[in-house]
Design a protein around this motif. Structure first.
Motif, short mmCIF file in Angstrom:
data_model
loop_
_atom_site.label_atom_id
_atom_site.label_comp_id
_atom_site.label_asym_id
_atom_site.label_seq_id
_atom_site.Cartn_x
_atom_site.Cartn_y
_atom_site.Cartn_z
N LEU A 135 0.82 -1.21 0.00
CA LEU A 135 0.00 0.00 0.00
C LEU A 135 0.85 1.27 0.00
CD1 LEU A 135 -2.91 -0.94 2.42
CD2 LEU A 135 -3.02 -0.65 -0.06
N GLY A 136 0.57 2.14 -0.96
CA GLY A 136 1.26 3.42 -1.06
C GLY A 136 2.59 3.38 -1.79
N LYS A 137 3.08 2.20 -2.11
CA LYS A 137 4.37 2.09 -2.80
C LYS A 137 4.20 2.42 -4.28
CE LYS A 137 6.59 0.61 0.79
NZ LYS A 137 7.43 1.46 1.55
N CYS A 138 5.33 2.76 -4.93
CA CYS A 138 5.33 3.13 -6.34
C CYS A 138 6.31 2.24 -7.10
CB CYS A 138 5.75 4.59 -6.50
SG CYS A 138 4.60 5.74 -5.72
N VAL A 139 6.21 2.28 -8.42
CA VAL A 139 7.14 1.53 -9.27
C VAL A 139 8.56 1.94 -8.91
CG1 VAL A 139 7.91 1.17 -11.64
CG2 VAL A 139 5.47 1.23 -11.12
N GLY A 140 9.43 0.95 -8.74
CA GLY A 140 10.82 1.20 -8.36
C GLY A 140 11.09 1.10 -6.87
N ASP A 141 10.04 1.14 -6.06
CA ASP A 141 10.20 1.04 -4.60
C ASP A 141 10.54 -0.40 -4.22
OD1 ASP A 141 9.60 3.69 -4.26
OD2 ASP A 141 7.60 3.36 -3.43
N ASP A 142 11.32 -0.52 -3.17
CA ASP A 142 11.61 -1.83 -2.58
C ASP A 142 10.64 -2.04 -1.43
OD1 ASP A 142 13.80 -2.42 -4.22
OD2 ASP A 142 15.17 -1.29 -2.93
N ILE A 143 10.22 -3.29 -1.29
CA ILE A 143 9.36 -3.63 -0.16
C ILE A 143 9.94 -4.85 0.54
CG2 ILE A 143 7.25 -2.68 -1.17
CD1 ILE A 143 6.41 -5.63 -1.66
N SER A 144 9.64 -4.92 1.80
CA SER A 144 10.11 -6.04 2.61
C SER A 144 8.99 -6.40 3.57
CB SER A 144 11.37 -5.62 3.37
OG SER A 144 11.82 -6.66 4.18
N THR A 145 8.75 -7.68 3.71
CA THR A 145 7.71 -8.11 4.64
C THR A 145 8.12 -9.45 5.23
OG1 THR A 145 5.35 -8.49 4.95
CG2 THR A 145 6.30 -9.27 2.90
N GLU A 146 7.65 -9.71 6.41
CA GLU A 146 7.94 -10.97 7.08
C GLU A 146 6.72 -11.87 7.00
OE1 GLU A 146 10.52 -12.86 10.44
OE2 GLU A 146 10.71 -10.80 9.81
N ILE A 147 6.90 -13.01 6.41
CA ILE A 147 5.88 -14.05 6.40
C ILE A 147 6.57 -15.27 6.96
CG2 ILE A 147 4.30 -15.42 5.00
CD1 ILE A 147 4.20 -13.08 3.03
N GLU A 148 6.34 -15.49 8.24
CA GLU A 148 7.06 -16.52 9.00
C GLU A 148 7.22 -17.80 8.21
OE1 GLU A 148 8.65 -16.21 11.85
OE2 GLU A 148 8.01 -14.15 12.11
N PRO A 149 8.35 -18.35 8.19
CA PRO A 149 9.59 -17.97 8.87
C PRO A 149 10.53 -17.18 7.96
CG PRO A 149 9.84 -20.19 8.04
CD PRO A 149 8.49 -19.69 7.59
N HIS A 150 10.01 -16.58 6.89
CA HIS A 150 10.87 -15.92 5.90
C HIS A 150 10.66 -14.41 5.86
CE1 HIS A 150 11.71 -19.92 4.38
NE2 HIS A 150 10.42 -20.14 4.29
N ARG A 151 11.72 -13.74 5.47
CA ARG A 151 11.65 -12.31 5.18
C ARG A 151 11.68 -12.19 3.67
NH1 ARG A 151 10.42 -8.55 7.55
NH2 ARG A 151 11.07 -6.45 7.62
N LEU A 152 10.65 -11.61 3.10
CA LEU A 152 10.54 -11.47 1.66
C LEU A 152 10.88 -10.05 1.24
CD1 LEU A 152 7.14 -13.34 1.17
CD2 LEU A 152 9.44 -14.28 0.98
N GLN A 153 11.67 -9.94 0.18
CA GLN A 153 12.04 -8.62 -0.33
C GLN A 153 11.79 -8.60 -1.84
OE1 GLN A 153 16.09 -8.28 1.18
NE2 GLN A 153 15.31 -6.98 2.82
N PHE A 154 11.17 -7.52 -2.27
CA PHE A 154 10.82 -7.36 -3.68
C PHE A 154 11.06 -5.93 -4.11
CE2 PHE A 154 7.84 -10.58 -2.02
CZ PHE A 154 8.07 -11.61 -2.89
N GLU A 155 11.11 -5.75 -5.41
CA GLU A 155 11.05 -4.42 -6.01
C GLU A 155 9.76 -4.38 -6.80
OE1 GLU A 155 13.12 -1.69 -9.48
OE2 GLU A 155 14.24 -3.37 -8.65
N VAL A 156 9.06 -3.25 -6.73
CA VAL A 156 7.85 -3.06 -7.52
C VAL A 156 8.29 -2.74 -8.94
CG1 VAL A 156 5.75 -1.71 -7.82
CG2 VAL A 156 6.56 -2.24 -5.51
N LEU A 157 7.99 -3.64 -9.85
CA LEU A 157 8.42 -3.49 -11.24
C LEU A 157 7.37 -2.78 -12.08
CD1 LEU A 157 10.97 -4.41 -12.71
CD2 LEU A 157 9.75 -6.47 -13.39
N GLN A 158 6.09 -3.07 -11.79
CA GLN A 158 5.01 -2.50 -12.58
C GLN A 158 3.73 -2.51 -11.75
OE1 GLN A 158 4.40 -4.76 -16.16
NE2 GLN A 158 2.64 -3.56 -16.82
N ALA A 159 2.90 -1.50 -11.95
CA ALA A 159 1.59 -1.46 -11.28
C ALA A 159 0.58 -0.94 -12.30
CB ALA A 159 1.64 -0.55 -10.06
N THR A 160 -0.55 -1.64 -12.34
CA THR A 160 -1.60 -1.21 -13.28
C THR A 160 -2.90 -1.04 -12.52
OG1 THR A 160 -2.26 -3.45 -13.86
CG2 THR A 160 -0.55 -2.42 -15.20
#
Length: 160
Positions: A135-160
């Motif tokens: 929520l609120g992120k834009c193309v090019g932003d990095d996001i990180s979230t914890e979904i036990e037991p892993h930490r997931l990291q992504f870059e927003v490549l595209q949003a439509t």
């Protein structure tokens, strides 16, 4: 990405789930109230267990009905870069290994995997950990979230 088509697919899947859940609740209710399942002693709990199951299935059916209502009222809009990612966005994410995945952010109750033109799409709500992170992120932003037991990291490549 055809968001209306995705919405229709979610509604169809929810309707099928509701039908199965209602049938399961009816079966459990019939089992709970059948004359052969009247308890003969304190250890004879089949009728009681079936009643608990029927109650749980009825609650699940109500939750699905609420999800259907939310998805029927939902009107996905075109992505607005000035607002960032909002409910209704279809988002392409890429991880550190250059694996891409599409996520469709919708109302609660529609978490499922779909496929659109051969492309897998994960439907999530804004209440999900990944949904909150988007929520609120834009193309090019990095996001990180914890979904036990892993930490997931992504870059927003595209949003439509």
């Amino acid at each position: 990405m055809d968001k209306r088509w995705l919405q229709q697919q979610v509604l169809e899947r929810l309707a099928a789930d509701l039908l199965l859940t209602e049938q399961a609740a009816l079966t459990a209710h019939e089992t709970a109230t059948h004359e052969e399942n009247i308890a003969e002693n304190k250890y004879d709990t089949l009728g009681l267990e079936a009643a608990y199951l029927a109650t749980g299935q009825a609650r699940r059916a109500e939750a699905i009905r609420q999800a259907i209502a939310a998805w029927q009222q939902f009107r996905p809009r075109a992505h607005d870069d000035t607002l960032g990612i909002q409910v209704g966005a279809a988002v392409c994410l890429v991880d550190a290994q250059d694996r891409r995945q599409w996520v469709f952010l919708g109302p609660p109750g529609g978490s499922m995997k779909l496929e659109c033109r051969g492309q897998p799409i994960q439907v999530i709500s804004a209440d999900a950990p990944l949904g909150r992170a988007l929520l609120g992120k834009c193309v090019g932003d990095d996001i990180s979230t914890e979904i036990e037991p892993h930490r997931l990291q992504f870059e927003v490549l595209q949003a439509t």
